[in-house]
Enzyme design. Structure first.
Site, mmCIF file in Angstrom:
data_model
loop_
_atom_site.group_PDB
_atom_site.id
_atom_site.type_symbol
_atom_site.label_atom_id
_atom_site.label_comp_id
_atom_site.label_asym_id
_atom_site.label_seq_id
_atom_site.Cartn_x
_atom_site.Cartn_y
_atom_site.Cartn_z
ATOM 1 N N HIS A 202 0.939 -1.276 -0.097
ATOM 2 C CA HIS A 202 -0.089 0.060 -0.084
ATOM 3 C C HIS A 202 0.874 1.383 0.015
ATOM 4 O O HIS A 202 0.185 2.332 -0.184
ATOM 5 C CB HIS A 202 -1.094 0.005 1.188
ATOM 6 C CG HIS A 202 -0.137 0.414 2.340
ATOM 7 N ND1 HIS A 202 0.673 -0.593 2.994
ATOM 8 C CD2 HIS A 202 0.050 1.478 3.142
ATOM 9 C CE1 HIS A 202 1.080 0.091 4.333
ATOM 10 N NE2 HIS A 202 0.774 1.103 4.198
HETATM 11 C C1 UD1 Z 1 -1.992 5.790 5.448
HETATM 12 C C2 UD1 Z 1 -0.646 6.212 6.060
HETATM 13 C C3 UD1 Z 1 0.411 5.119 5.949
HETATM 14 C C4 UD1 Z 1 0.286 4.136 6.641
HETATM 15 C C5 UD1 Z 1 -1.235 3.839 6.133
HETATM 16 C C6 UD1 Z 1 -1.726 2.641 7.088
HETATM 17 C C7 UD1 Z 1 -0.141 8.747 5.452
HETATM 18 C C8 UD1 Z 1 0.865 9.794 4.870
HETATM 19 N N1 UD1 Z 1 0.042 7.402 4.901
HETATM 20 O O1 UD1 Z 1 -1.865 5.372 4.149
HETATM 21 O O2 UD1 Z 1 1.804 5.791 6.458
HETATM 22 O O3 UD1 Z 1 0.876 3.040 6.513
HETATM 23 O O4 UD1 Z 1 -2.197 4.666 6.163
HETATM 24 O O5 UD1 Z 1 -2.749 1.706 6.025
HETATM 25 O O6 UD1 Z 1 -0.547 9.073 6.564
HETATM 26 N N2 UD1 Z 1 -9.299 5.056 1.378
HETATM 27 C C9 UD1 Z 1 -10.590 4.270 1.738
HETATM 28 N N3 UD1 Z 1 -11.043 4.055 2.897
HETATM 29 C C10 UD1 Z 1 -10.421 4.339 4.266
HETATM 30 C C11 UD1 Z 1 -9.420 5.208 3.942
HETATM 31 C C12 UD1 Z 1 -8.802 5.482 2.644
HETATM 32 O O7 UD1 Z 1 -10.759 3.703 0.721
HETATM 33 O O8 UD1 Z 1 -10.952 4.376 5.157
HETATM 34 C C13 UD1 Z 1 -8.393 5.194 0.330
HETATM 35 C C14 UD1 Z 1 -8.993 6.563 -0.234
HETATM 36 O O9 UD1 Z 1 -9.084 6.460 -1.575
HETATM 37 C C15 UD1 Z 1 -7.519 7.282 -0.041
HETATM 38 C C16 UD1 Z 1 -6.532 6.159 -0.053
HETATM 39 O O10 UD1 Z 1 -7.111 4.925 0.373
HETATM 40 O O11 UD1 Z 1 -7.419 8.503 -0.866
HETATM 41 C C17 UD1 Z 1 -5.365 6.699 0.687
HETATM 42 O O12 UD1 Z 1 -5.570 6.829 2.051
HETATM 43 P P1 UD1 Z 1 -4.905 7.562 3.175
HETATM 44 O O13 UD1 Z 1 -5.178 7.643 4.629
HETATM 45 O O14 UD1 Z 1 -4.398 9.016 2.438
HETATM 46 O O15 UD1 Z 1 -3.201 6.951 3.076
HETATM 47 P P2 UD1 Z 1 -2.897 5.352 3.037
HETATM 48 O O16 UD1 Z 1 -2.437 4.775 1.780
HETATM 49 O O17 UD1 Z 1 -4.083 4.707 3.820
HETATM 50 N N1 UDP Z 2 -3.637 -5.545 8.828
HETATM 51 C C1 UDP Z 2 -4.800 -6.268 8.876
HETATM 52 N N2 UDP Z 2 -5.430 -6.773 7.703
HETATM 53 C C2 UDP Z 2 -4.764 -6.359 6.424
HETATM 54 C C3 UDP Z 2 -3.369 -5.779 6.374
HETATM 55 C C4 UDP Z 2 -2.872 -5.531 7.405
HETATM 56 O O1 UDP Z 2 -5.227 -6.251 9.882
HETATM 57 O O2 UDP Z 2 -5.420 -6.673 5.304
HETATM 58 C C5 UDP Z 2 -2.876 -5.170 10.053
HETATM 59 C C6 UDP Z 2 -1.660 -5.944 10.255
HETATM 60 O O3 UDP Z 2 -1.951 -6.901 11.428
HETATM 61 C C7 UDP Z 2 -0.664 -4.891 10.791
HETATM 62 C C8 UDP Z 2 -1.402 -3.547 10.430
HETATM 63 O O4 UDP Z 2 -2.608 -3.862 9.741
HETATM 64 O O5 UDP Z 2 -0.730 -4.641 12.193
HETATM 65 C C9 UDP Z 2 -0.215 -2.793 9.240
HETATM 66 O O6 UDP Z 2 -1.090 -1.755 8.864
HETATM 67 P P1 UDP Z 2 -0.465 -1.152 7.421
HETATM 68 O O7 UDP Z 2 0.302 -2.105 6.384
HETATM 69 O O8 UDP Z 2 -1.865 -0.551 6.901
HETATM 70 O O9 UDP Z 2 0.237 0.020 7.788
HETATM 71 P P2 UDP Z 2 1.847 0.369 8.463
HETATM 72 O O10 UDP Z 2 2.108 -0.591 9.348
HETATM 73 O O11 UDP Z 2 2.521 0.178 6.840
HETATM 74 O O12 UDP Z 2 1.887 1.617 8.637
#
Ligand code: UD1
Ligand code: UDP
Length: 451
Positions: A202
């Site tokens: 992601h």
């Molecule tokens: C964010 C964090 C990242 C973290 C990740 C955990 C930042 C810069 N990034 O990335 O560090 O690892 O969360 O998973 O803060 N979206 C949905 N539903 C939701 C939320 C998001 O569909 O509930 C979609 C939207 O299209 C959105 C995209 O995901 O534009 C990205 O979401 P965003 O929270 O901006 O960043 P992540 O890639 O989730």
């Molecule tokens: N995770 C989850 N379901 C998924 C993928 C990840 O529950 O399909 C959990 C996983 O156990 C881990 C956390 O999400 O603890 C990691 O989150 P993510 O990879 O979104 O963010 P990051 O750690 O890179 O910030």
């Protein structure tokens, strides 16, 4: 103590759940806030349920948007919440935009900010997470570093050791607290192949570029393994935009983002995990699942040094070579499986709460202007001779920031015993005399004593 816990995305909810549980168990008053950065059931609310957490008292509902939009909206609303709740400390974890907003709101209101998972560095400022974590760490009054290496990163940047507490990573607590529950309640393994690799992807730098994402997918197709892929919404959106989604659906076992308990089951059963996630690199080593990180850097080098994680990079040939080597050589595979978790014993939540309570009792969560005006600060180096050998850091009459032993830096743990030849790095501060602020008087210098 009244704590404000801010957890706004999937990993933050998971990693702060042990702290909230500990608060509950000890009757500490806390308010739970989410900025609403993650808002879908499958990225946020299902985690609240699976982890048995209460509904957040405040939901700012920032939703998705640019970095500036998310950060600014959360900052404004967090300010109002902090003013209303008047917490003694605000706690956030990790490196998302929500965490940066939280740190900034605290700094402007002179409220203590405690940063969980402080000191992680990828040393890549093009990653939004790196900028967020560096800024959050420099604002924090209390820094909970997971490892000595993370603590040393902070010291390298000039943060003083008295603000840093090495407590392990709460991901170990969360994993150990929930694995049994997952074994009893999750049915996910019935829906996936018997023998599989797990994939999560992601990170913006991997999925927002068509070329990068397509290259990674091609490598995975060529592996010829069953690959289970719970799809983060960001990645789903990009695969669709780039016209890659159908191809991926045909070749990999796509599933919606997994709930936490289901994910624990998948990760504990997978033959190997391929990931660009931070949290998954940590969980993999706790669960003895070999990890291949699809990135060129990691802010979790301890997992690589321990032997449980390999940085494969993002090029097709490198990914293929790395995975084939691990799966094709039983000795490599079993060495990775037996790597030791470097993130502690699963008592980080308790250590964090113990520390916060103690700091509050000592009045160290109050932010006030300095009583003495600093003129200059600098570092001096002393080589320990026979008179210092055997002394504990805590009993030295100067502020040690680092000990260099046989060329390697060590955190100045209060109980660390000095050895002859250790190089001791000392923080020296020179103050103005406050009684006569407009005239520069001879300095009140505190230097290390002559040895
Ligand atoms: C964010 C964090 C990242 C973290 C990740 C955990 C930042 C810069 N990034 O990335 O560090 O690892 O969360 O998973 O803060 N979206 C949905 N539903 C939701 C939320 C998001 O569909 O509930 C979609 C939207 O299209 C959105 C995209 O995901 O534009 C990205 O979401 P965003 O929270 O901006 O960043 P992540 O890639 O989730
Ligand atoms: N995770 C989850 N379901 C998924 C993928 C990840 O529950 O399909 C959990 C996983 O156990 C881990 C956390 O999400 O603890 C990691 O989150 P993510 O990879 O979104 O963010 P990051 O750690 O890179 O910030």
């Amino acid at each position: 103590m009244h704590a404000l816990v801010v957890a706004s995305t999937r990993p933050e909810v998971i990693k702060l759940s042990p702290v909230m549980r500990e608060f509950e168990a000890r009757g500490v008053d806390y308010t739970f806030v989410t900025t609403g950065q993650h808002y879908d059931d499958e990225l946020f609310w299902s985690f609240i349920r699976d982890l048995g957490l209460r509904t957040p008292e405040h939901n700012i509902e920032i939703g998705s948007g640019s970095h500036a939009y998310q950060t600014a909206r959360a900052l404004e609303a967090l300010e109002e919440i902090i003013l209303k709740e008047r917490p003694s400390v605000v706690i956030a974890e990790g490196d998302t935009n929500s965490v940066l907003s939280c740190a900034l709101a605290c700094a402007k209101l002179h409220v203590a900010f405690a940063h969980v998972e402080a000191g992680l560095r990828s040393f890549d400022r093009t990653m939004p997470e790196e900028v967020n974590r560096v800024l959050a760490d420099h604002i924090a009054e209390v820094l909970f570093a997971p490892t000595e290496g993370a603590a040393l990163n902070l010291i390298e940047e000039g943060i003083l050791p008295e603000k840093i507490f090495i407590v392990g990573n709460t991901i170990v607590d969360a994993t150990l607290q929930n694995l049994e529950i997952a074994r009893e309640s999750s049915r996910i393994l019935e829906d996936v192949p018997e023998d599989f690799l797990l994939l999560t992807l992601h990170r913006a730098e991997n999925v927002d570029s068509r070329e990068r994402l397509a290259g990674i997918m091609e490598a995975l197709f060529e592996l010829g393994e069953e690959i289970v892929f719970p799809l983060h919404p960001r990645t789903r959106k990009r695969l669709k935009e780039f016209g890659l989604l159908e191809g991926v659906r045909q070749r990999l076992h796509l599933i919606p983002p997994a709930g936490y308990l289901d994910f624990l089951m998948l990760l504990s059963r997978a033959k190997l995990v391929l990931t660009d996630s931070g949290g998954v690199q940590e969980e993999a080593i706790v669960l003895n699942t070999p990890c291949v990180t699809l990135r060129t850097s990691t802010e979790r080098p301890e997992t690589v040094e321990a032997g449980g994680n390999v940085l494969a990079g993002v090029e097709k040939a490198d990914i293929l070579r790395t995975v084939r080597r691990i799966l094709g050589d039983e000795s490599v595979y079993s060495a990775m499986r037996s790597a030791k978790n470097p993130f502690g014993e699963g008592d980080s939540g308790r250590k964090i709460v113990d520390t916060l309570i103690k700091l509050e009792e000592e009045g160290r969560l109050k932010i006030t202007p300095p009583s003495k005006v600093l003129r200059r600060k600098r570092r001096e180096f002393i080589t320990a001779d026979a008179s210092l050998a055997g002394k504990r850091i805590a009993e030295l009459p100067f502020r040690v920031v680092r000990v260099i032993r046989s060329g390697r830096a060590r955190f100045p743990f209060p109980e660390l015993l000095l050895r002859e030849g250790d190089v001791v790095e000392v923080a020296v501060r020179e103050f103005y005399r406050c009684s006569e602020p407009f005239r520069e008087l001879p300095q009140d210098r505190s230097t290390p004593p002559a040895l």
